[in-house]
Scaffold this motif. Structure first.
Motif, PDB file in Angstrom:
ATOM      1  N   LYS B  56       0.868  -1.174   0.000  1.00 28.75           N
ATOM      2  CA  LYS B  56       0.000   0.000   0.000  1.00 28.75           C
ATOM      3  C   LYS B  56       0.908   1.228   0.000  1.00 28.75           C
ATOM      4  N   GLU B  57       0.698   2.103  -0.964  1.00 24.08           N
ATOM      5  CA  GLU B  57       1.585   3.257  -1.130  1.00 24.08           C
ATOM      6  C   GLU B  57       0.861   4.542  -0.787  1.00 24.08           C
ATOM      7  N   ASP B  58       1.580   5.436  -0.129  1.00 18.46           N
ATOM      8  CA  ASP B  58       1.049   6.765   0.166  1.00 18.46           C
ATOM      9  C   ASP B  58       2.227   7.731   0.115  1.00 18.46           C
ATOM     10  N   GLY B  59       2.357   8.416  -1.024  1.00 11.85           N
ATOM     11  CA  GLY B  59       3.471   9.345  -1.177  1.00 11.85           C
ATOM     12  C   GLY B  59       4.797   8.614  -1.142  1.00 11.85           C
ATOM     13  N   ARG B  60       5.679   9.036  -0.242  1.00 15.62           N
ATOM     14  CA  ARG B  60       7.001   8.388  -0.148  1.00 15.62           C
ATOM     15  C   ARG B  60       6.966   7.114   0.696  1.00 15.62           C
ATOM     16  N   PHE B  61       5.829   6.794   1.270  1.00 21.08           N
ATOM     17  CA  PHE B  61       5.723   5.660   2.172  1.00 21.08           C
ATOM     18  C   PHE B  61       5.021   4.483   1.489  1.00 21.08           C
ATOM     19  N   THR B  62       5.555   3.279   1.711  1.00 23.94           N
ATOM     20  CA  THR B  62       4.917   2.052   1.252  1.00 23.94           C
ATOM     21  C   THR B  62       4.892   1.064   2.406  1.00 23.94           C
ATOM     22  N   ALA B  63       3.699   0.596   2.738  1.00 28.96           N
ATOM     23  CA  ALA B  63       3.561  -0.467   3.733  1.00 28.96           C
ATOM     24  C   ALA B  63       3.395  -1.788   3.002  1.00 28.96           C
ATOM     25  N   GLN B  64       4.020  -2.826   3.540  1.00 32.75           N
ATOM     26  CA  GLN B  64       3.935  -4.158   2.949  1.00 32.75           C
ATOM     27  C   GLN B  64       3.484  -5.141   4.018  1.00 32.75           C
ATOM     28  N   LEU B  65       2.544  -5.996   3.667  1.00 29.71           N
ATOM     29  CA  LEU B  65       2.006  -6.960   4.619  1.00 29.71           C
ATOM     30  C   LEU B  65       2.067  -8.366   4.031  1.00 29.71           C
ATOM     31  N   ASN B  66       2.554  -9.297   4.836  1.00 28.94           N
ATOM     32  CA  ASN B  66       2.570 -10.716   4.479  1.00 28.94           C
ATOM     33  C   ASN B  66       2.029 -11.478   5.687  1.00 28.94           C
ATOM     34  N   LYS B  67       0.753 -11.799   5.647  1.00 31.89           N
ATOM     35  CA  LYS B  67       0.114 -12.447   6.795  1.00 31.89           C
ATOM     36  C   LYS B  67       0.632 -13.865   6.998  1.00 31.89           C
ATOM     37  N   ALA B  68       0.976 -14.542   5.927  1.00 35.32           N
ATOM     38  CA  ALA B  68       1.480 -15.915   6.058  1.00 35.32           C
ATOM     39  C   ALA B  68       2.784 -15.938   6.852  1.00 35.32           C
ATOM     40  N   SER B  69       3.597 -14.932   6.655  1.00 35.48           N
ATOM     41  CA  SER B  69       4.879 -14.827   7.359  1.00 35.48           C
ATOM     42  C   SER B  69       4.770 -13.981   8.621  1.00 35.48           C
ATOM     43  N   GLN B  70       3.583 -13.414   8.852  1.00 31.97           N
ATOM     44  CA  GLN B  70       3.346 -12.556  10.016  1.00 31.97           C
ATOM     45  C   GLN B  70       4.367 -11.432  10.062  1.00 31.97           C
ATOM     46  N   TYR B  71       4.432 -10.739   8.960  1.00 34.87           N
ATOM     47  CA  TYR B  71       5.484  -9.743   8.738  1.00 34.87           C
ATOM     48  C   TYR B  71       4.862  -8.513   8.093  1.00 34.87           C
ATOM     49  N   VAL B  72       5.250  -7.352   8.620  1.00 34.81           N
ATOM     50  CA  VAL B  72       4.802  -6.096   8.020  1.00 34.81           C
ATOM     51  C   VAL B  72       6.003  -5.160   7.972  1.00 34.81           C
ATOM     52  N   SER B  73       6.099  -4.398   6.918  1.00 34.48           N
ATOM     53  CA  SER B  73       7.246  -3.506   6.769  1.00 34.48           C
ATOM     54  C   SER B  73       6.795  -2.133   6.291  1.00 34.48           C
ATOM     55  N   LEU B  74       7.686  -1.171   6.470  1.00 30.27           N
ATOM     56  CA  LEU B  74       7.461   0.194   5.991  1.00 30.27           C
ATOM     57  C   LEU B  74       8.703   0.634   5.233  1.00 30.27           C
ATOM     58  N   LEU B  75       8.498   1.059   3.990  1.00 29.68           N
ATOM     59  CA  LEU B  75       9.584   1.601   3.191  1.00 29.68           C
ATOM     60  C   LEU B  75       9.391   3.109   3.077  1.00 29.68           C
ATOM     61  N   ILE B  76      10.462   3.831   3.271  1.00 24.13           N
ATOM     62  CA  ILE B  76      10.434   5.284   3.097  1.00 24.13           C
ATOM     63  C   ILE B  76      11.403   5.620   1.970  1.00 24.13           C
ATOM     64  N   ARG B  77      10.853   6.091   0.859  1.00 25.98           N
ATOM     65  CA  ARG B  77      11.698   6.452  -0.287  1.00 25.98           C
ATOM     66  C   ARG B  77      12.164   7.883  -0.146  1.00 25.98           C
ATOM     67  N   ASP B  78      13.301   8.174  -0.773  1.00 22.60           N
ATOM     68  CA  ASP B  78      13.850   9.536  -0.768  1.00 22.60           C
ATOM     69  C   ASP B  78      13.857  10.093   0.669  1.00 22.60           C
TER      70      ASP B  78
END
Lengths: 116, 113
Positions: B56-78
């Motif tokens: 899920k992207e919002d401006g410079r931020f992207t959240a990533q979710l993987n429920k099978a791996s029980q993992y969530v991440s946040l990417l901050i570009r630039d």
């Protein structure tokens, strides 16, 4: 729209004294939360109200902590007697609606408590 | 005991780089996932929420979710120096509702000019 208001912003007390914190949520928000955030840790929920009823107080140390939300608006959190380990920031948050995945909790500025 | 784990950092990245923040959670019943930013001495503010697998992207931020791996991440570009803060991952405590949030300890991000 005014945000969540809390007072006081800072409080210093000695152990075994009592202290009270006040929170005024965003107007119209049904759900109110009190969190405790110890330095270096994430916030931990103490109690959740929906309107003036308690939804969850499972992590509230009830032998010394109490909270109320009269008339479903303002809320007060009290500690009596305080211990050294109660030193933390006490955050109040509110949200307009519970049981919705995309709901948002809005946090107040917090009250920083130091127990000496 | 429901837990949310984050690397405490500090994570240091140069200005303009991509910052990657990671979070794992223990409760498979969790359905809503949140990233909050907290500047020193300030209260948490919501950056993003996600509840479906994928990105899920919002401006410079992207959240990533993987429920099978029980993992969530946040990417901050630039990444910008103003992004320097502690990032808190939070997971809802009840299936299907936000309600009670369980927070990780946070990852401290430092963006160097």
């Amino acid at each position: 729209e005014a945000g969540v208001a809390q007072s006081p912003r800072y409080k210093i007390i000695e152990k075994r004294q009592s202290v009270a914190f006040w929170c005024n949520p965003i107007s119209g928000h049904a759900t109110l939360y009190w969190y405790q955030q110890i330095l270096g840790q994430g916030p931990k929920l103490l109690i959740q109200f929906q309107n003036n009823g308690v939804v969850d107080d499972s992590q509230l140390p009830k032998d010394r902590f109490s909270a109320e939300r009269l008339k479903g608006v303002d809320s007060t959190l009290k500690i009596q007697p305080a211990k050294l380990e109660d030193s933390a920031v006490y955050l109040c948050a509110s949200s307009p609606e519970d049981f919705h995945n995309t709901d948002t909790q809005y946090f107040g500025p917090g009250t920083r408590l130091t127990v000496l | 005991q429901k837990e949310v784990e984050q690397n405490s950092g500090p994570l240091s990245v140069p200005e303009g780089a991509i910052a990657s923040l990671n979070c794992t959670y223990s409760d498979r019943g969790s359905q809503s996932f949140f990233w909050y930013r907290q500047y020193s001495g300030k209260s948490p503010e919501l950056i993003m929420f996600i509840y479906s697998n994928g990105d899920k992207e919002d401006g410079r931020f992207t959240a990533q979710l993987n429920k099978a791996s029980q993992y969530v991440s946040l990417l901050i570009r630039d990444s910008q120096p103003s992004d320097s803060a502690t990032y808190l991952c939070a997971v809802n405590g009840y299936g299907g509702s936000q309600g009670n949030l369980i927070f990780g300890k946070g990852t401290k991000l430092s963006v160097k000019p």
